[in-house]
Write a protein that holds these residues in place. Structure first.
Motif, PDB file in Angstrom:
ATOM      1  N   GLU A  79       5.412 -10.801  17.017  1.00  0.00           N
ATOM      2  CA  GLU A  79       5.646  -9.914  15.836  1.00  0.00           C
ATOM      3  C   GLU A  79       7.226  -9.390  15.807  1.00  0.00           C
ATOM      4  O   GLU A  79       7.732  -9.514  14.564  1.00  0.00           O
ATOM      5  N   GLN A  80       7.911  -9.457  16.894  1.00  0.00           N
ATOM      6  CA  GLN A  80       9.505  -8.964  16.820  1.00  0.00           C
ATOM      7  C   GLN A  80      10.062 -10.382  16.316  1.00  0.00           C
ATOM      8  O   GLN A  80      10.971 -10.242  15.445  1.00  0.00           O
ATOM      9  N   ALA A  81       9.466 -11.462  16.595  1.00  0.00           N
ATOM     10  CA  ALA A  81      10.079 -12.824  16.199  1.00  0.00           C
ATOM     11  C   ALA A  81      10.232 -12.868  14.611  1.00  0.00           C
ATOM     12  O   ALA A  81      11.113 -12.962  13.999  1.00  0.00           O
ATOM     13  N   ARG A  82       9.231 -12.650  14.507  1.00  0.00           N
ATOM     14  CA  ARG A  82       8.653 -12.533  12.727  1.00  0.00           C
ATOM     15  C   ARG A  82       9.843 -11.522  12.176  1.00  0.00           C
ATOM     16  O   ARG A  82      10.373 -11.684  11.053  1.00  0.00           O
ATOM     17  N   LYS A  83       9.925 -10.442  12.484  1.00  0.00           N
ATOM     18  CA  LYS A  83      10.672  -9.157  12.134  1.00  0.00           C
ATOM     19  C   LYS A  83      12.191  -9.606  12.200  1.00  0.00           C
ATOM     20  O   LYS A  83      12.852  -9.576  11.109  1.00  0.00           O
ATOM     21  N   VAL A  84      12.547 -10.202  13.313  1.00  0.00           N
ATOM     22  CA  VAL A  84      14.036 -10.826  13.388  1.00  0.00           C
ATOM     23  C   VAL A  84      14.164 -11.793  12.165  1.00  0.00           C
ATOM     24  O   VAL A  84      15.396 -11.928  11.661  1.00  0.00           O
ATOM     25  N   VAL A  85      13.516 -12.725  12.087  1.00  0.00           N
ATOM     26  CA  VAL A  85      13.631 -13.925  11.041  1.00  0.00           C
ATOM     27  C   VAL A  85      13.814 -13.284   9.856  1.00  0.00           C
ATOM     28  O   VAL A  85      14.697 -13.667   8.981  1.00  0.00           O
ATOM     29  N   ASN A  86      13.008 -12.224   9.529  1.00  0.00           N
ATOM     30  CA  ASN A  86      12.931 -11.638   8.275  1.00  0.00           C
ATOM     31  C   ASN A  86      14.149 -10.693   7.819  1.00  0.00           C
ATOM     32  O   ASN A  86      14.476 -10.614   6.773  1.00  0.00           O
ATOM     33  N   SER A  87      14.370 -10.012   9.146  1.00  0.00           N
ATOM     34  CA  SER A  87      15.718  -9.287   8.929  1.00  0.00           C
ATOM     35  C   SER A  87      16.980 -10.034   8.657  1.00  0.00           C
ATOM     36  O   SER A  87      17.834  -9.721   7.920  1.00  0.00           O
ATOM     37  N   MET A  88      16.985 -11.184   9.238  1.00  0.00           N
ATOM     38  CA  MET A  88      18.253 -12.175   9.092  1.00  0.00           C
ATOM     39  C   MET A  88      18.067 -12.728   7.696  1.00  0.00           C
ATOM     40  O   MET A  88      19.173 -12.908   7.068  1.00  0.00           O
ATOM     41  N   ARG A  89      17.134 -12.953   7.243  1.00  0.00           N
ATOM     42  CA  ARG A  89      17.009 -13.277   5.852  1.00  0.00           C
ATOM     43  C   ARG A  89      17.540 -12.137   4.701  1.00  0.00           C
ATOM     44  O   ARG A  89      18.455 -12.504   3.945  1.00  0.00           O
ATOM     45  N   GLU A  90      17.428 -11.125   5.100  1.00  0.00           N
ATOM     46  CA  GLU A  90      17.644  -9.841   4.274  1.00  0.00           C
ATOM     47  C   GLU A  90      19.116  -9.723   4.504  1.00  0.00           C
ATOM     48  O   GLU A  90      19.823  -9.383   3.634  1.00  0.00           O
ATOM     49  N   GLN A  91      19.852 -10.284   5.746  1.00  0.00           N
ATOM     50  CA  GLN A  91      21.155 -10.005   6.032  1.00  0.00           C
ATOM     51  C   GLN A  91      21.704 -11.447   5.384  1.00  0.00           C
ATOM     52  O   GLN A  91      23.204 -11.418   5.601  1.00  0.00           O
ATOM     53  N   GLY A  92      21.268 -12.130   5.098  1.00  0.00           N
ATOM     54  CA  GLY A  92      21.736 -13.637   4.499  1.00  0.00           C
ATOM     55  C   GLY A  92      22.075 -14.494   5.308  1.00  0.00           C
ATOM     56  O   GLY A  92      22.905 -15.285   5.331  1.00  0.00           O
ATOM     57  N   VAL A  93      21.246 -14.674   6.432  1.00  0.00           N
ATOM     58  CA  VAL A  93      21.275 -15.775   7.302  1.00  0.00           C
ATOM     59  C   VAL A  93      19.752 -16.601   7.601  1.00  0.00           C
ATOM     60  O   VAL A  93      18.896 -15.743   7.782  1.00  0.00           O
ATOM     61  N   LEU A  94      19.546 -17.727   7.247  1.00  0.00           N
ATOM     62  CA  LEU A  94      18.546 -18.426   7.279  1.00  0.00           C
ATOM     63  C   LEU A  94      17.949 -19.145   8.798  1.00  0.00           C
ATOM     64  O   LEU A  94      18.921 -19.959   9.134  1.00  0.00           O
ATOM     65  N   ILE A  95      17.168 -18.584   9.287  1.00  0.00           N
ATOM     66  CA  ILE A  95      16.723 -19.198  10.466  1.00  0.00           C
ATOM     67  C   ILE A  95      14.841 -19.410  10.373  1.00  0.00           C
ATOM     68  O   ILE A  95      14.299 -18.862   9.334  1.00  0.00           O
ATOM     69  N   SER A  96      14.060 -19.583  11.567  1.00  0.00           N
ATOM     70  CA  SER A  96      12.822 -19.578  11.404  1.00  0.00           C
ATOM     71  C   SER A  96      12.268 -19.257  12.862  1.00  0.00           C
ATOM     72  O   SER A  96      13.005 -18.992  13.830  1.00  0.00           O
ATOM     73  N   ALA A  97      11.125 -19.443  13.138  1.00  0.00           N
ATOM     74  CA  ALA A  97      10.362 -19.219  14.361  1.00  0.00           C
ATOM     75  C   ALA A  97       9.566 -20.462  14.840  1.00  0.00           C
ATOM     76  O   ALA A  97       9.013 -21.271  13.644  1.00  0.00           O
ATOM     77  N   ALA A  98       9.339 -20.589  15.957  1.00  0.00           N
ATOM     78  CA  ALA A  98       8.443 -21.824  16.164  1.00  0.00           C
ATOM     79  C   ALA A  98       7.938 -21.697  17.868  1.00  0.00           C
ATOM     80  O   ALA A  98       8.026 -20.613  18.399  1.00  0.00           O
ATOM     81  N   GLY A  99       7.074 -22.585  18.354  1.00  0.00           N
ATOM     82  CA  GLY A  99       6.479 -22.375  19.429  1.00  0.00           C
ATOM     83  C   GLY A  99       4.932 -22.106  19.259  1.00  0.00           C
ATOM     84  O   GLY A  99       4.305 -21.322  18.598  1.00  0.00           O
ATOM     85  N   PRO A 100       4.079 -22.407  20.339  1.00  0.00           N
ATOM     86  CA  PRO A 100       2.914 -22.201  20.360  1.00  0.00           C
ATOM     87  C   PRO A 100       2.404 -20.592  20.527  1.00  0.00           C
ATOM     88  O   PRO A 100       1.377 -20.196  20.044  1.00  0.00           O
TER      89      PRO A 100
END
Lengths: 439, 439
Positions: free
Chosen positions: B385-406
């Motif tokens: 859940e935290q990884a999802r929040k980090v990815v979305n926070s970064m998008r709001e900051q103007g940096v694009l990444i994503s998340a992965a893994g089982p």
């Protein structure tokens, strides 16, 4: 493994030193899967409108390639791709208007409830996706195809392509039916024969405990020998399959985008309603773009239950190419021209048949024509060797066609939609000269 | 069917009227398979270098897309495609020099006896073809993959992609092994564990009477959670499989073309010798081009016995794009930059880990990095859940990444190769801000 109209190493003696070097490089870099057309392969360096040019500057009238269908290097497509590639080229996990505008325009060319599109990059991928959707929707695996079908090269689709030759073995869940060959079965019988074959195939699948999933049919049965008519012959067999819960997948990779003249899509001639239509080759006039169009119920069932993402599918540059193609088809009235010039060509070839006994049948829909060569009109004995000679003679005359069919005796004539009557005349004369030279 | 970092309809309240309309159009035209990234999907209108721009003109640093790897709308690629598309765009059944020049240049980047290339349009098609070749060559069907592999979307390859979720069911001829996860298995054990799993998988295939054909491995195990090290961990398991006559297919669709820094190809880090390598995504910087590179013996066996022709594969425009990409990688020293900037980034993220307990592991090779988030370093409990929040926070900051893994808890960081240190600093700071905001 041989190929109709394929170059063989024995032909190499006819070639120049340059050509032999190029062929040697191909073998060394690309390996033996890369086969060439013609006894004297064509060394292409430029394309423009209906013409391809070789390295000597000699031009060839293109009556074969259905990819650059609206004309080689069409400026509208070239400029649309260039403009878009300067701007943005990414995937569909972000919002982007181009893919939606194109999807809307494309779907507007389809009848009835064919309201969803999914984009891929090749016709093989489109058929592969259609098959996945059909399996998911029906819960079945059984597939019906024609005896000499060609639908593509992915593992699952190559298995549905017996025209690929003895390397392919039909899997247990596949049944073949005879292609609706009006010339050999008789125009009056062809619909009923097809329906009877479909009935038998369904019964046999069920007898083996295999749930039927799809009937997959080329819109003009190109590899089966170019079998366009009579219009309507598909209706009974397709209705039977759909009544059994099977999805009818109309493979329009070859017969789509105004190719068959009277309609934008080949299936429309037969008064049938596909569940899924697959698209490809001419969709981007050379740019790798393809896709499936389907009924919402069917496409949505797959989309909700499975993950599918095609990285390059629906990218803005490919969509720009696709949109330019649709615009040009409309603005240059290419569907009407396909109908008119195709009819004119059919007339010209039919007239030739009065002078050449070797022409057993002339058939076509729009700009997709077949001329079946026989050594004897009564027995319809196929003239495969002669077909090969005609194709190669025409190449030497500067006109590009090929051959097709299980008997390898059908001239496959597929002019660019940009043909005029003058181009049609050149083509018919080249067929005339080639057949005359066989005597 | 959910997707890591996917938009869900519940997120729609955050959106503008324009965005809601676009999403409604997508659903109506493209159906539910078309999923969007982020809680607030990105509406892209322009790309340039390392930046994507939205419809408001706001820019986003692209640390995710490995397609436009050398930079969005790179002028060298755009111009090369434009020039070629004005000249000629046709298929490989005619002689044409462009495809050979490109093939030669591409093969020059491979070690040893990887001397043949066959072109497709997508990475899925490349893996599908590699699998067909392996089955033909070995006469077997058994395939070994990792537990959370992703290799593509054709019918045959989706079956080898368990990361696609519960929609996919593993077929009887497939065995999975644990991905070599140094963080959770321990760096010292990872090679031996992997080899033991491969041994067991082979034995189990044989016990079921299934002849092994291939072991198919992502060069950096991206969907398994981005697992780059330690270098060499693949060697023992791969050698075992090859000793059993299986082909080792190195899937470099994600890890190829200088992505991993030290080498042009991800497999090279492990001292292994693939029989077939599959290529895709960044190959044409957005143009749909992909392919397989293989040992002559293997590729030629397929080419001689099977027919394979990919209409758009190796077309001159796609080859021009591919050649421009190789030129730019060389001239702009992007492999060295991938190594240097990737190392700099790894350092920056490792420093962050000293301040954030939530960072359980930082790993990477070149410009492919993973940051594994945990709620407890001792138990390594995943913080999805935290990884999802980090990815979305970064998008709001103007940096694009994503998340992965089982476990959905690994930040997947894959900056464009054109990154500078300044870009790396922006990225690391955005991760810092995002994780800090979770407290």
């Amino acid at each position: 493994m041989s190929m109709i109209n394929g170059f063989t190493p024995e032909d190499a003696t006819r070639l120049s030193e340059t050509e032999r070097c190029l062929i040697e490089r191909r073998e060394r870099l690309l390996g033996p899967a890369y086969r060439l057309f013609y006894e004297r392969p064509l060394h292409t360096v430029r394309g423009e409108g209906v013409w391809l040019f070789d390295e000597q500057g000699r031009r060839y009238l293109d009556a074969y390639n259905n990819v650059a269908s609206i004309g080689h290097c069409h400026p509208r497509v070239v400029e649309a791709m260039y403009r878009q590639s300067l701007q943005l080229n990414t995937h569909t996990r972000y919002l982007q208007e181009g893919v939606l505008d194109y999807a809307e325009q494309l779907l507007g060319t389809f009848p009835g409830d064919l309201e969803r599109v999914m984009f891929t990059c090749t016709g093989s991928e489109a058929n592969d996706l259609a098959l996945r959707i059909a399996k998911q929707y029906t819960g079945g695996t059984g597939v019906i195809i024609t005896q000499f079908a060609y639908h593509g090269v992915t593992g699952d689709i190559a298995e549905l392509s017996p025209s690929l030759g003895r390397g392919m073995v039909l899997p247990a869940h596949v049944r073949t039916v005879r292609a609706p060959d009006a010339y050999r079965l008789g125009a009056a019988n062809v619909g009923a024969t097809f329906a009877a074959d479909v009935r038998a195939a369904i019964d046999d699948l069920k007898a083996h405990g295999i749930r039927p999933a799809a009937i997959l049919l080329d819109g003009i049965f190109s590899s089966d020998g170019v079998l366009p008519g009579p219009a309507g012959f598909l209706a009974e067999g397709v209705a039977l399959a759909q009544a059994e819960g099977m999805l009818y997948i109309a493979d329009e990779v070859q017969s789509g985008f105004a190719r068959t003249g009277l309609n934008m899509w080949g299936f429309s001639r037969h008064g049938v309603r596909p569940d899924i239509v697959t698209l490809g080759k001419p969709m981007g006039n050379g740019q790798p773009i393809a896709g499936i169009v389907g009924r919402p119920e069917v496409v949505d069932d797959f989309g909700k239950n499975m993950r599918y993402f095609n990285t390059f599918g629906g990218n803005p540059v490919s969509c720009a190419a696709g949109q330019a193609v649709l615009d040009v088809i409309q603005e240059e009235h290419l569907q009407q021209r396909s109908y008119d010039i195709g009819g004119y060509l059919l007339g010209g070839l039919t007239t030739l048949a009065q002078r050449h006994d070797m022409i057993g049948d002339v058939r076509g829909a729009g700009m997709f024509l077949g001329v079946e060569l026989v050594t004897d009109r009564a027995t319809k004995r196929p003239a495969a060797e002669q077909a090969r000679k005609v194709v190669n003679s025409m190449r030497e005359q500067g006109v590009l066609i090929s051959a097709a069919g299980p008997l390898e005796n059908v001239l496959k004539i597929r002019p660019l939609l940009a043909f005029t009557k003058e181009h049609a005349d050149i083509l018919v004369e080249a067929v005339d000269v080639a057949i005359t030279s066989l005597r």
